[in-house]
Design a protein around this motif. Structure first.
Motif, short mmCIF file in Angstrom:
data_model
loop_
_atom_site.label_atom_id
_atom_site.label_comp_id
_atom_site.label_asym_id
_atom_site.label_seq_id
_atom_site.Cartn_x
_atom_site.Cartn_y
_atom_site.Cartn_z
N ASP A 45 0.83 -1.21 0.00
CA ASP A 45 0.00 0.00 0.00
C ASP A 45 0.86 1.26 0.00
OD1 ASP A 45 -2.27 -1.59 0.03
OD2 ASP A 45 -2.65 -1.32 2.18
N ILE A 46 1.96 1.24 0.75
CA ILE A 46 2.85 2.40 0.80
C ILE A 46 3.50 2.63 -0.56
CG2 ILE A 46 4.98 3.33 1.79
CD1 ILE A 46 4.14 1.90 4.43
N PHE A 47 3.91 1.55 -1.22
CA PHE A 47 4.50 1.70 -2.55
C PHE A 47 3.46 2.21 -3.56
CE2 PHE A 47 8.03 -1.25 -1.22
CZ PHE A 47 9.04 -0.31 -1.36
N LEU A 48 2.22 1.77 -3.45
CA LEU A 48 1.16 2.28 -4.31
C LEU A 48 0.94 3.78 -4.07
CD1 LEU A 48 -1.47 -0.63 -4.20
CD2 LEU A 48 -0.07 0.10 -6.15
N GLU A 49 1.00 4.17 -2.82
CA GLU A 49 0.87 5.58 -2.47
C GLU A 49 2.03 6.39 -3.06
OE1 GLU A 49 1.39 8.28 1.55
OE2 GLU A 49 0.64 6.23 1.77
N ALA A 50 3.24 5.84 -2.95
CA ALA A 50 4.41 6.52 -3.51
C ALA A 50 4.29 6.66 -5.02
CB ALA A 50 5.69 5.76 -3.14
N LYS A 51 3.82 5.59 -5.67
CA LYS A 51 3.65 5.62 -7.13
C LYS A 51 2.64 6.67 -7.53
CE LYS A 51 2.73 2.69 -11.13
NZ LYS A 51 2.48 1.33 -11.58
N SER A 52 1.53 6.75 -6.81
CA SER A 52 0.51 7.73 -7.14
C SER A 52 0.99 9.16 -6.88
CB SER A 52 -0.79 7.46 -6.38
OG SER A 52 -0.63 7.71 -5.01
N ALA A 53 2.01 9.30 -6.01
CA ALA A 53 2.59 10.62 -5.74
C ALA A 53 3.69 10.96 -6.74
CB ALA A 53 3.14 10.67 -4.32
N GLY A 54 3.94 10.04 -7.70
CA GLY A 54 4.91 10.31 -8.76
C GLY A 54 6.31 9.76 -8.54
N PHE A 55 6.49 8.98 -7.49
CA PHE A 55 7.81 8.40 -7.24
C PHE A 55 7.99 7.13 -8.07
CE2 PHE A 55 7.04 10.81 -3.34
CZ PHE A 55 8.22 11.53 -3.25
N ASP A 56 9.23 6.83 -8.41
CA ASP A 56 9.58 5.64 -9.17
C ASP A 56 9.83 4.52 -8.17
OD1 ASP A 56 11.15 3.62 -10.52
OD2 ASP A 56 11.48 5.07 -12.12
N VAL A 57 8.92 3.56 -8.10
CA VAL A 57 8.97 2.51 -7.09
C VAL A 57 10.23 1.64 -7.18
CG1 VAL A 57 7.80 0.46 -6.18
CG2 VAL A 57 6.49 2.52 -6.71
N PRO A 58 10.67 1.22 -8.39
CA PRO A 58 11.92 0.45 -8.43
C PRO A 58 13.12 1.21 -7.86
CG PRO A 58 10.71 0.16 -10.46
CD PRO A 58 10.01 1.23 -9.70
N VAL A 59 13.15 2.52 -8.08
CA VAL A 59 14.25 3.31 -7.52
C VAL A 59 14.13 3.37 -6.00
CG1 VAL A 59 15.29 5.62 -7.45
CG2 VAL A 59 14.57 4.64 -9.64
N LEU A 60 12.90 3.49 -5.49
CA LEU A 60 12.71 3.47 -4.04
C LEU A 60 13.18 2.15 -3.44
CD1 LEU A 60 9.15 5.08 -3.65
CD2 LEU A 60 11.38 6.15 -3.24
N ARG A 61 12.87 1.05 -4.11
CA ARG A 61 13.32 -0.27 -3.63
C ARG A 61 14.85 -0.36 -3.63
NH1 ARG A 61 9.18 -3.93 -3.07
NH2 ARG A 61 7.25 -3.46 -4.17
N GLN A 62 15.47 0.21 -4.67
CA GLN A 62 16.93 0.22 -4.74
C GLN A 62 17.50 1.06 -3.60
OE1 GLN A 62 18.44 1.55 -8.51
NE2 GLN A 62 20.54 1.04 -8.00
N LEU A 63 16.90 2.20 -3.31
CA LEU A 63 17.35 3.02 -2.19
C LEU A 63 17.26 2.26 -0.87
CD1 LEU A 63 15.83 6.52 -3.02
CD2 LEU A 63 18.25 5.93 -2.85
N LEU A 64 16.18 1.51 -0.69
CA LEU A 64 16.02 0.73 0.54
C LEU A 64 17.12 -0.33 0.66
CD1 LEU A 64 12.15 0.39 0.52
CD2 LEU A 64 13.52 1.61 2.23
N ARG A 65 17.45 -0.98 -0.46
CA ARG A 65 18.53 -1.98 -0.44
C ARG A 65 19.86 -1.32 -0.08
NH1 ARG A 65 15.89 -3.98 -4.97
NH2 ARG A 65 17.26 -2.82 -6.34
N ILE A 66 20.11 -0.16 -0.66
CA ILE A 66 21.37 0.55 -0.40
C ILE A 66 21.47 0.95 1.07
CG2 ILE A 66 22.63 2.69 -0.88
CD1 ILE A 66 21.63 2.43 -3.81
N ARG A 67 20.37 1.42 1.63
CA ARG A 67 20.39 1.87 3.03
C ARG A 67 20.69 0.74 4.00
NH1 ARG A 67 17.47 6.82 4.53
NH2 ARG A 67 16.70 5.65 6.32
#
Length: 90
Positions: A45-67
């Motif tokens: 649900d959070i990723f769907l919210e991010a997508k609807s806000a214009g964020f690129d979900v695969p990039v967000l997932r990559q950021l989470l892996r990096i962190r």
């Protein structure tokens, strides 16, 4: 000491399975699996919210892996990526 405890102790010593202990383990695992399912749904649900806000979900997932990585590991990967890109003329 009651007969049940004595029987369970004897079962444990002889290698027999304690039904009560087994049931407890199974119940706990099932409860945690349900919690995991609920958490996965919340994350989706959070990723769907991010997508609807214009964020690129695969990039967000990559950021989470990096962190999750150590800074030195991230630096090494970035250095290698830069080197490989340069070698390919990118």
């Amino acid at each position: 000491m009651d007969d049940t405890t004595t029987t369970q102790d004897a079962a444990a010593e002889s290698g027999m399975v304690s039904a009560q202990r087994l049931q407890s383990i199974i119940d706990r695992v099932e409860r945690l699996e349900e919690e995991r399912k609920a958490l996965a749904s919340d994350i989706k649900d959070i990723f769907l919210e991010a997508k609807s806000a214009g964020f690129d979900v695969p990039v967000l997932r990559q950021l989470l892996r990096i962190r999750k990585q150590e800074p030195s590991e991230v630096e090494e990967q970035e250095t290698l990526l830069h080197l490989y890109r340069h070698a390919l003329g990118m």
